[in-house]
Structures are given as C-alpha cells and as structure tokens.
Design a protein around this motif. Structure first.
Motif, PDB file in Angstrom:
ATOM      1  N   CYS A   1      46.645  29.439  40.350  1.00  0.00           N
ATOM      2  CA  CYS A   1      45.378  29.193  41.028  1.00  0.00           C
ATOM      3  C   CYS A   1      45.104  30.375  41.950  1.00  0.00           C
ATOM      4  O   CYS A   1      45.933  30.716  42.799  1.00  0.00           O
ATOM      5  N   THR A   2      43.960  30.993  41.766  1.00  0.00           N
ATOM      6  CA  THR A   2      43.579  32.112  42.628  1.00  0.00           C
ATOM      7  C   THR A   2      42.679  31.655  43.767  1.00  0.00           C
ATOM      8  O   THR A   2      42.247  32.466  44.567  1.00  0.00           O
ATOM      9  N   PHE A   3      42.399  30.350  43.814  1.00  0.00           N
ATOM     10  CA  PHE A   3      41.544  29.763  44.834  1.00  0.00           C
ATOM     11  C   PHE A   3      40.178  30.449  44.866  1.00  0.00           C
ATOM     12  O   PHE A   3      39.610  30.694  45.914  1.00  0.00           O
ATOM     13  N   CYS A   4      39.666  30.728  43.666  1.00  0.00           N
ATOM     14  CA  CYS A   4      38.377  31.412  43.534  1.00  0.00           C
ATOM     15  C   CYS A   4      37.205  30.501  43.877  1.00  0.00           C
ATOM     16  O   CYS A   4      36.120  30.992  44.213  1.00  0.00           O
TER      17      CYS A   4
ATOM     18  N   PRO B   1      42.460  22.252  44.041  1.00  0.00           N
ATOM     19  CA  PRO B   1      42.308  22.567  45.470  1.00  0.00           C
ATOM     20  C   PRO B   1      41.021  21.950  46.017  1.00  0.00           C
ATOM     21  O   PRO B   1      40.075  21.722  45.278  1.00  0.00           O
ATOM     22  N   TRP B   2      40.999  21.699  47.275  1.00  0.00           N
ATOM     23  CA  TRP B   2      39.873  21.130  48.017  1.00  0.00           C
ATOM     24  C   TRP B   2      39.565  19.690  47.613  1.00  0.00           C
ATOM     25  O   TRP B   2      38.504  19.163  47.908  1.00  0.00           O
ATOM     26  N   THR B   3      40.512  19.051  46.890  1.00  0.00           N
ATOM     27  CA  THR B   3      40.348  17.645  46.522  1.00  0.00           C
ATOM     28  C   THR B   3      41.644  16.912  46.814  1.00  0.00           C
ATOM     29  O   THR B   3      42.635  17.516  47.224  1.00  0.00           O
ATOM     30  N   ASP B   4      41.634  15.639  46.566  1.00  0.00           N
ATOM     31  CA  ASP B   4      42.851  14.835  46.595  1.00  0.00           C
ATOM     32  C   ASP B   4      42.627  13.656  45.663  1.00  0.00           C
ATOM     33  O   ASP B   4      41.555  13.501  45.077  1.00  0.00           O
ATOM     34  N   GLU B   5      43.633  12.838  45.523  1.00  0.00           N
ATOM     35  CA  GLU B   5      43.550  11.716  44.583  1.00  0.00           C
ATOM     36  C   GLU B   5      42.401  10.779  44.946  1.00  0.00           C
ATOM     37  O   GLU B   5      41.687  10.288  44.075  1.00  0.00           O
TER      38      GLU B   5
ATOM     39  N   PRO C   1      44.297  24.439  54.766  1.00  0.00           N
ATOM     40  CA  PRO C   1      44.264  25.231  53.547  1.00  0.00           C
ATOM     41  C   PRO C   1      43.614  24.456  52.405  1.00  0.00           C
ATOM     42  O   PRO C   1      43.357  23.253  52.526  1.00  0.00           O
ATOM     43  N   ALA C   2      43.387  25.156  51.309  1.00  0.00           N
ATOM     44  CA  ALA C   2      42.721  24.544  50.154  1.00  0.00           C
ATOM     45  C   ALA C   2      43.469  23.321  49.656  1.00  0.00           C
ATOM     46  O   ALA C   2      42.870  22.381  49.179  1.00  0.00           O
ATOM     47  N   TRP C   3      44.775  23.353  49.754  1.00  0.00           N
ATOM     48  CA  TRP C   3      45.604  22.172  49.467  1.00  0.00           C
ATOM     49  C   TRP C   3      46.942  22.346  50.153  1.00  0.00           C
ATOM     50  O   TRP C   3      47.374  23.449  50.450  1.00  0.00           O
TER      51      TRP C   3
ATOM     52  N   ASP D   1      55.490  28.846  55.154  1.00  0.00           N
ATOM     53  CA  ASP D   1      54.284  29.301  55.846  1.00  0.00           C
ATOM     54  C   ASP D   1      53.510  30.316  55.013  1.00  0.00           C
ATOM     55  O   ASP D   1      52.295  30.408  55.132  1.00  0.00           O
ATOM     56  N   ALA D   2      54.199  31.071  54.182  1.00  0.00           N
ATOM     57  CA  ALA D   2      53.546  32.083  53.355  1.00  0.00           C
ATOM     58  C   ALA D   2      53.125  31.542  51.987  1.00  0.00           C
ATOM     59  O   ALA D   2      52.251  32.101  51.339  1.00  0.00           O
ATOM     60  N   CYS D   3      53.740  30.458  51.552  1.00  0.00           N
ATOM     61  CA  CYS D   3      53.457  29.903  50.225  1.00  0.00           C
ATOM     62  C   CYS D   3      52.095  29.209  50.215  1.00  0.00           C
ATOM     63  O   CYS D   3      51.821  28.356  51.046  1.00  0.00           O
ATOM     64  N   THR D   4      51.255  29.561  49.252  1.00  0.00           N
ATOM     65  CA  THR D   4      49.940  28.930  49.106  1.00  0.00           C
ATOM     66  C   THR D   4      49.956  27.812  48.077  1.00  0.00           C
ATOM     67  O   THR D   4      48.979  27.089  47.937  1.00  0.00           O
ATOM     68  N   GLY D   5      51.046  27.689  47.327  1.00  0.00           N
ATOM     69  CA  GLY D   5      51.108  26.686  46.274  1.00  0.00           C
ATOM     70  C   GLY D   5      50.307  27.078  45.050  1.00  0.00           C
ATOM     71  O   GLY D   5      49.901  26.221  44.277  1.00  0.00           O
ATOM     72  N   CYS D   6      50.105  28.374  44.855  1.00  0.00           N
ATOM     73  CA  CYS D   6      49.262  28.856  43.752  1.00  0.00           C
ATOM     74  C   CYS D   6      49.867  28.607  42.380  1.00  0.00           C
ATOM     75  O   CYS D   6      49.158  28.564  41.387  1.00  0.00           O
TER      76      CYS D   6
END
Length: 171
Positions: free
Chosen positions: A72-75, A29-33, A93-95, A142-147
């Motif tokens: 991923c808990t996005f901690c 999360p918070w990154t990309d390729e 969002p984080a990702w 919309d509810a899915c965070t991709g965790c």
C-alpha cells in the motif's frame, strides 16, 4: 490422568459443532470493519482504482487488503473512487496496522536473510546485533506504516500485518 475440563459427555455437547473463529479481515486504509459494514455497497470501485492491486473483494463483496505482491502506497485512489462515505481520509495515521514477525524467520535460525529489511520503504526493519551470534531482525513500530512491502518478499511467510499491541514498543 485427570479428565479434560472442557470435555462434556452430554449428548447435546457432543452433537454441537465447535464455533468457528471470527475471520479478521484487513480493510483498506482510512476505513475499519464498522465503516465498511455500515456503508460499503460492494460496488468494487475502490478495488478497481487500486494501482497496486492489493484491494480485492472478500466473500461478501467488500474490499479486503491482500498483500501478495504489492504494497500500500497510501495514494488515496481507493478513497477517491468510493462514492459512499466509507473512507475517512482525515484519519492519521491512515491505519493502525503494523508489521510483526511470526515464528519461522530465517535470521532467528542462523540463516542470513534480510530481504524484508532491504525492501522496507521506511527502514522500519532493523537488525539488532546484540543478539548473538547472527543478530535478530526487529521492527521499529514508530517507523512502520503497515504498508505490507515486507510480506510478499519473505521466503518463510514470517511476517504479518496486525493491530499493534498496546504495550509493545518494538517487536
């Protein structure tokens, strides 16, 4: 029978190996390729800091998310541990990743299985009872965070974390 339009009888085409598809890695999360490729030093600090142990070094030593037992808990501990400017924690969002059903869901074959729905921390997986006779599971994007909580519990590996489709509203 018509010849295959992709077939070439030339010697050069015969000897040329088919190109390998590009591997799509799931970055933290918070990154990309692009960020990972440009700034990651492969120090592994983010992987070691992950309390869920879902970050692992890929074959280049860079972090890759592997959902094989955790979520991923996005901690943010991965971002805190990184000394480089790889993580952009201001991203919301984080990702963009979302869960998506793949072929093989037991519910689609008339076998009652809703383990993914039961474990989803945001209740993004719902059952659509208008699909007879057994209902069909669907994901509220919309509810899915991709965790990834749903991935390791699926007995058929019928879920994947993917980039959402531009025109998809629900899967």
């Amino acid at each position: 029978m018509s010849p295959d339009p992709h077939f070439s009888a030339s010697r050069r085409a015969f000897l040329k190996l088919p190109s390998q598809p590009e591997i799509q890695r799931l970055r933290p999360p918070w990154t990309d390729e692009a960020l990972v490729a440009a700034r990651c030093t492969s120090c592994n600090a983010c992987s070691e800091a992950c309390p869920e142990s879902i970050l692992r070094p890929d074959d280049t030593g860079r972090p890759e998310v592997v959902f094989d037992g955790g979520e991923c808990t996005f901690c943010g501990k991965c971002a805190e541990a990184c000394a480089q400017d790889v993580f952009d924690t201001k991203r919301t969002p984080a990702w963009p990743m979302k869960a998506e059903f793949q072929p093989g869901c037991l519910q689609d074959h008339g076998i009652a299985c809703q383990v993914c729905r039961d474990i989803c921390p945001t209740s993004a997986i719902r059952i659509d009872l208008t699909k007879r006779p057994f209902g069909r599971l669907r994901i509220e994007t919309d509810a899915c965070t991709g965790c990834g909580a749903c991935l390791p519990v699926c007995p058929q590996d019928a879920l994947a974390i993917v980039h959402p489709k531009e025109d998809a509203q629900t899967a």
